[in-house]
Design an enzyme around this catalytic site. Structure first.
Site, mmCIF file in Angstrom:
data_model
loop_
_atom_site.group_PDB
_atom_site.id
_atom_site.type_symbol
_atom_site.label_atom_id
_atom_site.label_comp_id
_atom_site.label_asym_id
_atom_site.label_seq_id
_atom_site.Cartn_x
_atom_site.Cartn_y
_atom_site.Cartn_z
ATOM 1 N N ASP A 117 0.820 -1.237 0.255
ATOM 2 C CA ASP A 117 -0.103 -0.074 -0.022
ATOM 3 C C ASP A 117 0.845 1.223 0.085
ATOM 4 O O ASP A 117 1.929 1.279 0.818
ATOM 5 C CB ASP A 117 -1.001 -0.006 1.216
ATOM 6 C CG ASP A 117 -2.273 0.308 0.971
ATOM 7 O OD1 ASP A 117 -2.416 1.491 0.449
ATOM 8 O OD2 ASP A 117 -3.215 -0.338 1.162
ATOM 9 N N ASP A 133 -3.286 4.480 -2.433
ATOM 10 C CA ASP A 133 -4.054 5.130 -1.523
ATOM 11 C C ASP A 133 -4.708 6.656 -2.022
ATOM 12 O O ASP A 133 -3.838 7.589 -2.021
ATOM 13 C CB ASP A 133 -3.742 5.554 -0.090
ATOM 14 C CG ASP A 133 -5.072 5.493 0.846
ATOM 15 O OD1 ASP A 133 -5.625 4.660 1.083
ATOM 16 O OD2 ASP A 133 -4.924 6.608 1.425
ATOM 17 N N GLU A 178 -6.165 3.703 -6.190
ATOM 18 C CA GLU A 178 -7.566 4.262 -5.521
ATOM 19 C C GLU A 178 -8.001 5.603 -5.867
ATOM 20 O O GLU A 178 -7.281 6.262 -5.670
ATOM 21 C CB GLU A 178 -7.349 3.797 -3.959
ATOM 22 C CG GLU A 178 -8.724 3.864 -3.462
ATOM 23 C CD GLU A 178 -8.740 4.334 -1.965
ATOM 24 O OE1 GLU A 178 -9.739 4.017 -1.529
ATOM 25 O OE2 GLU A 178 -7.717 5.204 -1.530
ATOM 26 N N HIS A 188 -11.350 -3.373 2.491
ATOM 27 C CA HIS A 188 -11.502 -2.950 3.952
ATOM 28 C C HIS A 188 -12.129 -1.734 4.238
ATOM 29 O O HIS A 188 -12.435 -1.398 5.355
ATOM 30 C CB HIS A 188 -10.019 -2.700 4.478
ATOM 31 C CG HIS A 188 -9.435 -1.724 4.016
ATOM 32 N ND1 HIS A 188 -8.974 -1.399 2.545
ATOM 33 C CD2 HIS A 188 -8.944 -0.434 4.399
ATOM 34 C CE1 HIS A 188 -8.437 -0.365 2.301
ATOM 35 N NE2 HIS A 188 -8.356 0.218 3.308
ATOM 36 N N ASP A 189 -12.654 -1.104 3.336
ATOM 37 C CA ASP A 189 -13.548 0.133 3.318
ATOM 38 C C ASP A 189 -14.829 -0.089 3.362
ATOM 39 O O ASP A 189 -15.852 0.764 3.262
ATOM 40 C CB ASP A 189 -13.034 1.153 2.477
ATOM 41 C CG ASP A 189 -11.664 1.742 2.987
ATOM 42 O OD1 ASP A 189 -11.181 1.712 4.299
ATOM 43 O OD2 ASP A 189 -10.915 2.201 2.006
#
Ligand code: NOJ
Length: 622
Positions: free
Chosen positions: A122, A231, A290, A363-364
């Site tokens: 990440d 991210d 993302e 995870h979101d």
């Protein structure tokens, strides 16, 4: 169309798609790849402190290999105060002791590589932690050389009445409630934080910031990692005048997103990053950005290989369809026609240039089977159906840990059961500034809050699901008693085994990776239907492409039987379908399904049972 009696023909279950050597020459290697996301804190705990860690992940490498995935994306394991579970980084070049050491990470990388899998890290560089030395320096004085590494602004001259101090430089709200600005006593100025106040935004306008980030990325690639999931990377270019955003009725803050999502210099920055970090490296790497709010048109530009920005992006359209005005705290029922319309548009938009990433969850997001399927009576069937539908789209699929077991949303009780800063801040804001009751807020946040996806992976039926021998940092879902890996890994009918088959199909069947996509039945509110087509190679005489292979994919998104018309084997639009490939007369076989027996069907219709998936294949036999 013909259907076989059981057993349906199954693709061979293979391990990861390619060895490093095989893929080196193929820049599009990721078309055939499946990515598995690990959220380390919730994956597997090796030392009994209740928090997942790197040795825990290492202990599960054979499990990942058995599943057959090609790439692991690891959510952040860097040094961090853990305000946002590691998305607030205070040292980009070390591992947080919670998770282990750099030596553990090396062991993990080697363990993945030796099993033919890659490791994607990440990359969180829209912001750092406020405890990162860069920010500590930046905040120390107005003339510190790193002052301009972040967004500092003086108080507004004519303060407005508002839930913050009123003197914030603009009216933007943070993604985690409250204003996007924090006042700093030391220098009497505010700094910008689009997320928590412990996540100050880096100023990418400053070339020193960009150089420092690229240097850090190169450092990781030199250590053997295989790419980055970036991210909120489309937030890094902001309109430097930082204007107020529109304030909608009933909202406490203005919406700054038009001024920082895919901002003026974003393509320039990503291209520069490509040149400084990725160009000239000859091993296959993966980059996925993302990008909340990204449009199809922009995604084409971001992912067109000729422009050299990123390989693919995570778009958010399909995970906003079950919310009023894109507000996750105002959930509403999803209409299947909206989902098809949205995903179909992305398939079409990226058909010629660029590439899609495919996901139901991460995870979101809430758990896929609870959100898009039925996590009650039809949990297993619907989890399998969802896997088949997603993975057979054109694009690179992502599996979020536990999805392959059909893990469900959690039923939390009081607000004290939650751990996520986003939920906790929202609850506080809604019960104080917005006048909602505790019960109202808890009911509204239940379906889509992020902690649903963050309960520990359910390895077995024991009290803490085999996740930890200690007290887990967040409760384990009690349905671990019957939803767990130990029950599924060697059971050929399990959700896990179904994921293995779907993943293997991408490796063995070129039409899955490379075929065209055509949405069928766009107006059907219950059945998701599409066709994939791949022409054979051009004939030796140069007479054009030979006829090829087609798949017909049908998924019932309801708990009732549904019958669909197959127009006499034409499989939709005859011109672009059977006729072009001259396939109308060839028999179709059922190659994948989630029921043990084939069920009803004729040349003209198929009846799908509750949450049934059927995948037919036909091929020109020369
Ligand atoms: C997106 C990440 O996926 C999410 O978990 C995080 O809270 C925000 N970006 C801020 O880094």
């Amino acid at each position: 169309m013909t259907t076989h009696a059981e057993p349906a023909t199954e693709p061979p279950v293979s391990e990861a798609a390619d060895t490093d050597d095989e893929v080196t020459t193929d820049p599009g290697w990721f078309r055939k790849a499946v990515v598995y996301q690990i959220y380390p804190r919730s994956f597997a705990d090796s030392n009994g402190d209740g928090i997942g860690d790197l040795p825990g992940i290492i202990s599960k490498l054979d499990y990942l290999q058995k599943l057959g995935v090609d790439v692991v994306w690891l959510s952040p394991i860097y040094t961090s105060p853990q305000d946002d579970n590691g998305y607030d980084i205070s040292n980009y070049r070390d591992v947080d002791p919670l998770f282990g050491t750099l030596a553990d990470l090396k062991k993990l990388t080697d363990g993945l590589h030796s099993r033919g899998m890659k490791l994607v890290m990440d990359l969180v560089v829209n912001h750092t932690s406020d405890e990162h030395p860069w920010f500590v320096e930046s905040r120390s004085s107005k003339d510190n050389p790193k002052r301009d590494w972040y967004w500092w602004r003086p108080p507004r001259e004519n303060p407005e009445a508002g839930p913050g101090s009123g003197a914030e430089p603009n009216n933007w709200g943070s993604a985690f409630s409250g204003p996007a600005w924090e006042f700093d006593q030391v220098t009497g100025e505010y700094y910008l934080h689009l997320f928590s106040r412990k996540q100050p935004d880096l100023n990418w306008e400053n070339p020193e910031v960009r150089a420092a980030v690229y240097e850090m990325m190169n450092w990781w690639l030199d250590r053997g990692v295989d790419g980055f999931r970036m991210d909120v990377i489309n937030f890094i270019s902001k309109d430097t005048s930082l204007p107020d955003g529109l304030k909608a009725e009933g909202m406490l803050f203005g919406d700054g997103s038009p001024h920082f999502m895919s901002g003026p210099r974003i393509h320039e920055f990503l291209h520069e990053m490509h040149l400084e970090v990725f160009a000239g490296r000859d091993k296959p790497l993966l980059t996925v950005g993302e990008m909340p709010g990204v449009t199809v048109e922009d995604a084409v530009l971001f992912t067109d290989p000729a422009r050299r920005e990123v390989d693919m992006v995570f778009q958010f359209e399909h995970v906003a369809l079950d919310q009023e005005d894109g507000n996750k705290w105002r959930p509403r029922k999803l209409r299947l026609t909206d989902l098809k319309q949205s995903l179909g548009r992305w398939q079409e938009g990226l058909a010629e240039r660029g590439w899609n990433s495919l996901y139901w969850g991460n995870h979101d997001q809430a758990r896929a089977v609870s959100r898009f399927g039925d996590d009650g009576q039809y949990r297993e069937l619907s989890a399998k159906m969802l896997a088949g539908i997603l993975h057979l789209h054109r694009g690179t699929p992502y599996v979020y840990q536990g999805e392959e077991l059909g893990m469900t949303n959690m039923s939390f009780g009081a607000i004290s059961d939650y751990r996520d800063i986003e939920v906790l801040n929202h609850h506080r804001e809604a019960t104080t500034h917005l006048g909602h009751t505790d019960a109202e807020v808890l009911a509204a946040l239940a379906p889509l809050n992020r902690d649903n996806a963050r309960t520990p992976v359910q390895w077995d039926a024991s009290r803490h699901g085999g996740f930890t021998t200690g007290a887990p940092w967040i409760a384990v879902n009690p349905n671990t008693s019957h939803v767990n890996a130990a029950e599924q890994v060697d059971n050929p009918d399990s959700v896990f085994s179904f994921y293995r088959k779907v993943i293997a199909l991408r490796h063995s069947e070129p039409v899955v990776a490379d075929g065209d996509f055509t949405m069928l039945l766009p107006d059907d509110e219950h059945v998701y239907a599409f066709r994939r087509s791949l022409l054979g190679p051009a004939s030796a005489s140069g007479a054009g492409a030979t006829p090829g292979v087609q798949l017909l994919v049908l998924g019932n998104f309801s708990g009732e039987d549904r019958t669909v018309e197959l127009d006499g084997g034409g499989w939709g639009d005859a011109e672009a379908g059977a006729a072009e490939l001259e396939l109308g007369h060839y028999p179709a076989e059922l190659i994948l399904g989630n029921y043990p027996h084939d069920g009803a069907g004729t040349h003209d219709t198929v009846t799908l049972r509750p949450w049934e998936l059927k995948v037919f294949r036909r091929q020109h036999n020369n």
